[in-house]
Scaffold this motif. Structure first.
Motif, PDB file in Angstrom:
ATOM      1  N   ILE A 364      11.758  -2.708   4.990  1.00 31.66           N
ATOM      2  CA  ILE A 364      11.968  -1.262   5.648  1.00 31.66           C
ATOM      3  C   ILE A 364      12.536  -0.411   4.663  1.00 31.66           C
ATOM      4  O   ILE A 364      11.894   0.703   4.216  1.00 31.66           O
ATOM      5  N   LYS A 365      13.548  -0.695   4.116  1.00 31.89           N
ATOM      6  CA  LYS A 365      14.515   0.014   3.051  1.00 31.89           C
ATOM      7  C   LYS A 365      13.421   0.180   2.004  1.00 31.89           C
ATOM      8  O   LYS A 365      13.434   1.188   1.492  1.00 31.89           O
ATOM      9  N   GLU A 367      10.168   0.125   1.606  1.00 34.30           N
ATOM     10  CA  GLU A 367       9.056   1.016   2.028  1.00 34.30           C
ATOM     11  C   GLU A 367       9.776   2.593   1.711  1.00 34.30           C
ATOM     12  O   GLU A 367       9.054   3.355   1.121  1.00 34.30           O
ATOM     13  N   ASN A 368      10.631   2.812   2.459  1.00 40.11           N
ATOM     14  CA  ASN A 368      11.229   4.104   2.454  1.00 40.11           C
ATOM     15  C   ASN A 368      11.671   4.410   1.073  1.00 40.11           C
ATOM     16  O   ASN A 368      11.507   5.603   0.631  1.00 40.11           O
ATOM     17  N   TYR A 369      12.374   3.923   0.287  1.00 33.81           N
ATOM     18  CA  TYR A 369      12.831   3.931  -1.008  1.00 33.81           C
ATOM     19  C   TYR A 369      11.819   4.247  -1.952  1.00 33.81           C
ATOM     20  O   TYR A 369      11.711   5.179  -2.834  1.00 33.81           O
ATOM     21  N   THR A 371       8.631   4.731  -1.278  1.00 32.76           N
ATOM     22  CA  THR A 371       7.718   5.913  -1.173  1.00 32.76           C
ATOM     23  C   THR A 371       8.520   7.269  -1.625  1.00 32.76           C
ATOM     24  O   THR A 371       7.939   8.134  -2.111  1.00 32.76           O
ATOM     25  N   GLU A 372       9.698   7.172  -1.361  1.00 35.35           N
ATOM     26  CA  GLU A 372      10.429   8.530  -1.791  1.00 35.35           C
ATOM     27  C   GLU A 372      10.396   8.672  -3.258  1.00 35.35           C
ATOM     28  O   GLU A 372      10.106   9.720  -3.910  1.00 35.35           O
ATOM     29  N   LYS A 546       5.387  -4.614  -0.708  1.00 35.34           N
ATOM     30  CA  LYS A 546       6.075  -5.211   0.473  1.00 35.34           C
ATOM     31  C   LYS A 546       5.411  -6.741   0.537  1.00 35.34           C
ATOM     32  O   LYS A 546       6.250  -7.328   1.021  1.00 35.34           O
TER      33      LYS A 546
END
Length: 619
Positions: A364-365, A367-369, A371-372, A546
């Motif tokens: 999850i971390k 994916e968020n990171y 993507t950012e 991922k």
């Protein structure tokens, strides 16, 4: 004994065979050693084989069949962009050119073959119908034991056989099992690594397994043409500088490791010089005509024999010492040991749950990171285009480098972030694994007396001053390393966006730009087009990263579970053996003590002789 002549080789081979016969005879007195007797017989067959098998191995779609076709200088083996090889294909010297399929015979309930399978001769051009994988053919290929491919290649003269194997880390478990089951037959391996991702977790695990059966590896870094590499050094220089050290730590070798960057597709077309094939072939020929080849026919046999001896000595010594307990002492021990075994199993499950929970949090971390960071990368590219001040031709030349530079920074950030998170988990699990191993070893030790190693150690000291390792839990089996798939993600990203921009640069947008006097409008058009395509790539590639992280973690869990389960099963087997022994009369127990003592003396003597041969072959 340095192997300087055929006579030296024949004598050393004979000495090893004599010891294998002694070992087999010593194990024949123990019905519980049936599996190890079969292993020793397999070692004798390997030692006395008239052939030298070189296995070509690697993960699925690593280009093994294409690589072999290049060596054969003919497109003999079927190739495709997806996983293709579904059978063991043994390439032998022979004419006329043909393929002979050997099918599995009938099997018993344990999966052991109890009758010889049929054979079928086909033309080489028909192999695709038998070896290539489709959903429809999967059941059919599982009936094939192996395929002998006869072809007059000079690299298969003098009993040398090249073996094309199904891909590892595949979605078809049968393919991986076929390769792993064939491993004991191999003498040396050509391991194909992917230039777009160095040493994935699964590759580390496979190499750890392979080194039990062979010690000679040649590493080909394939698909070099598909890697858009980011570093101050050229890719070939970077590979030579960094990869051998990492490989040495995995296969635990002190020998010099040479890597061969390769473009197998170019080599298959006949261009050996530019593809990297010529250097590899030169070194392969040197090895196959040297005394090193002779050593590789013997060295793995000695190593595996010592491994069997270590296990049998430890097992027999444990049984001997356990017979010194009174019935009350033994029952009291069982009352303590059974809860400890259950606690170990419970801890194993809890560690796996912890890995899954932390892994979910990490992904999850990630994916968020990712993507950012990649969104910021796309925005930077967009900003660069819109605010470009010079003429179109200069933008056309600078844009790819700008994308590459920004992408490199983004990937470094993502890689550092992800590896920090994965390494935290790795350290947590490694500590708990070490503790669990220590607990299991303590349980095993508790099954025998406090003097459990006295007889073995005294015998070993009598025979030799060399260190003789006893069988212990394989606490080195866990090597969770690598880059959690980020290396492959980098390659995919670079291949995708850079290829995309190359397409944009070749399109008609530039012509319009140079003709149109409304500069900013056209810059915005270009920026919008590039940004849109980059966003599509990013949205597709983040999930791929991922998936790579999850695959590496699953490979780690698989070897973790196998290691712990094997160790606990060893204790279970030992308890059952001791319980069976204690059902005997007191007189029979006394006789068994003498039998075990004599057995240990013989095994330690054979162990010392194997160690002496191991020293000789290293000279």
């Amino acid at each position: 004994m340095a192997i300087r002549s055929l006579q030296d080789f024949t004598q050393l081979k004979h000495n090893v065979d004599v010891l294998l016969i002694k070992l087999s005879d010593s194990l024949a007195h123990d019905c519980k050693s049936n599996n190890n007797i079969k292993d020793v017989e397999q070692l004798r067959n390997k030692l006395n084989s008239a052939t030298f098998k070189v296995l070509v191995v690697g993960e699925f779609s690593s280009g093994k069949s294409t690589f072999l076709n290049a060596i054969l200088r003919n497109k003999i083996l079927p190739t495709a962009t997806t996983e293709t090889t579904a059978t063991i294909n043994i390439i032998k010297y022979g004419t006329p050119e043909k393929a002979v399929i050997t099918y599995w015979g009938d099997k018993d309930e344990k999966g052991n073959e109890i009758s010889k399978g049929e054979t079928e001769e086909i033309k080489l051009c028909q192999m695709m119908n038998y070896t290539a994988l489709t959903k429809e053919s999967n059941d059919k290929v599982q009936k094939i034991r192996h395929i002998d491919v006869y072809y007059p290649s000079k690299y298969c003269e003098n009993g040398i056989e090249l073996v094309d194997t199904p891909g590892l880390n595949t979605t078809y478990e049968y393919h991986e099992l076929s390769t792993l089951e064939f491993l004991p037959n191999g003498h040396a391996a050509i391991f194909l690594l992917n230039a777009t991702q160095f040493l994935s977790e699964s590759e580390r695990i496979y190499l750890t397994t392979f080194r039990r059966y062979m010690t000679k590896f040649m590493f080909v870094v394939n698909r070099i043409d598909e890697s858009n590499f980011i570093d101050d050094d050229p890719l070939e220089v970077y590979i030579d500088k960094h990869w051998p050290k990492k490989l040495k730590s995995v296969i635990e070798s002190n020998e010099t490791i040479v890597l061969y960057p390769m473009n197998s597709k170019l080599a298959e077309s006949g261009n050996w010089a530019e593809s990297g094939m010529q250097k590899f072939i030169t070194d392969l020929e040197a090895f196959l005509t040297s005394s090193d080849k002779a050593k590789e026919m013997i060295r793995p046999v000695i190593n595996q024999s010592l491994e069997t001896l270590n296990y049998e000595i430890s097992k027999t010594n444990g049984l001997l010492n356990a017979l010194n307990f009174s019935p009350e002492e033994f029952n009291n021990k069982l009352q303590t040991i059974y809860p400890q075994i259950e606690m170990a199993r419970s801890t194993q499950k809890e560690i796996v749950r912890h890995i899954d929970e932390r892994l979910n949090n990490i992904t999850i971390k990630y994916e968020n990171y990712a993507t950012e960071i990649l969104s910021e990368f796309a925005n930077n590219v967009n900003f660069f285009i819109i605010h470009f001040k010079d003429d179109a031709e200069e933008l056309k030349g600078l844009l790819p480098n700008s994308i590459k530079s920004n992408l490199a920074k983004a990937l470094i950030e993502i890689g550092d972030f992800t590896n920090r998170e994965v390494n935290k988990l790795k350290d947590e699990v490694s500590r708990r694994y070490d503790d669990l191993c220590a607990n299991i070893e303590a349980v095993r030790n508790d099954l025998s007396s406090n003097q459990k190693q006295s007889l073995v150690l005294s015998l070993q000291k009598e025979i030799s001053s060399d260190k003789n390792e006893t069988y212990l839990l394989e606490d080195n089996i866990l090597r969770w390393g690598g880059s959690a798939g980020i290396g492959a993600l980098a390659a995919i990203l670079l291949t995708g966006p850079i290829a995309l921009i190359a397409g944009v640069l070749g399109g008609g947008v530039w012509g319009k730009f140079m003709q149109d006097k409304i500069r900013q409008k056209q810059l915005t058009k270009i920026a919008d087009h590039v940004y849109k395509e980059l966003r599509i790539s990013i949205d597709d590639l983040v999930p791929q990263g991922k998936k790579m992280i999850i695959n590496d973690s699953n490979a780690f869990k698989k070897i973790f579970n196998k290691s712990i389960e094997s160790s606990i099963q060893n204790i279970d087997d030992m308890i059952k053996a001791i319980i069976q022994e204690r059902k005997n009369s007191e007189e029979q127990i006394k006789q068994n003590r003498v039998k075990y003592q004599n057995g240990i003396q013989l095994l330690v003597k054979i162990q010392a002789e194997f160690n002496e041969l191991k020293i000789q072959i290293s000279e």
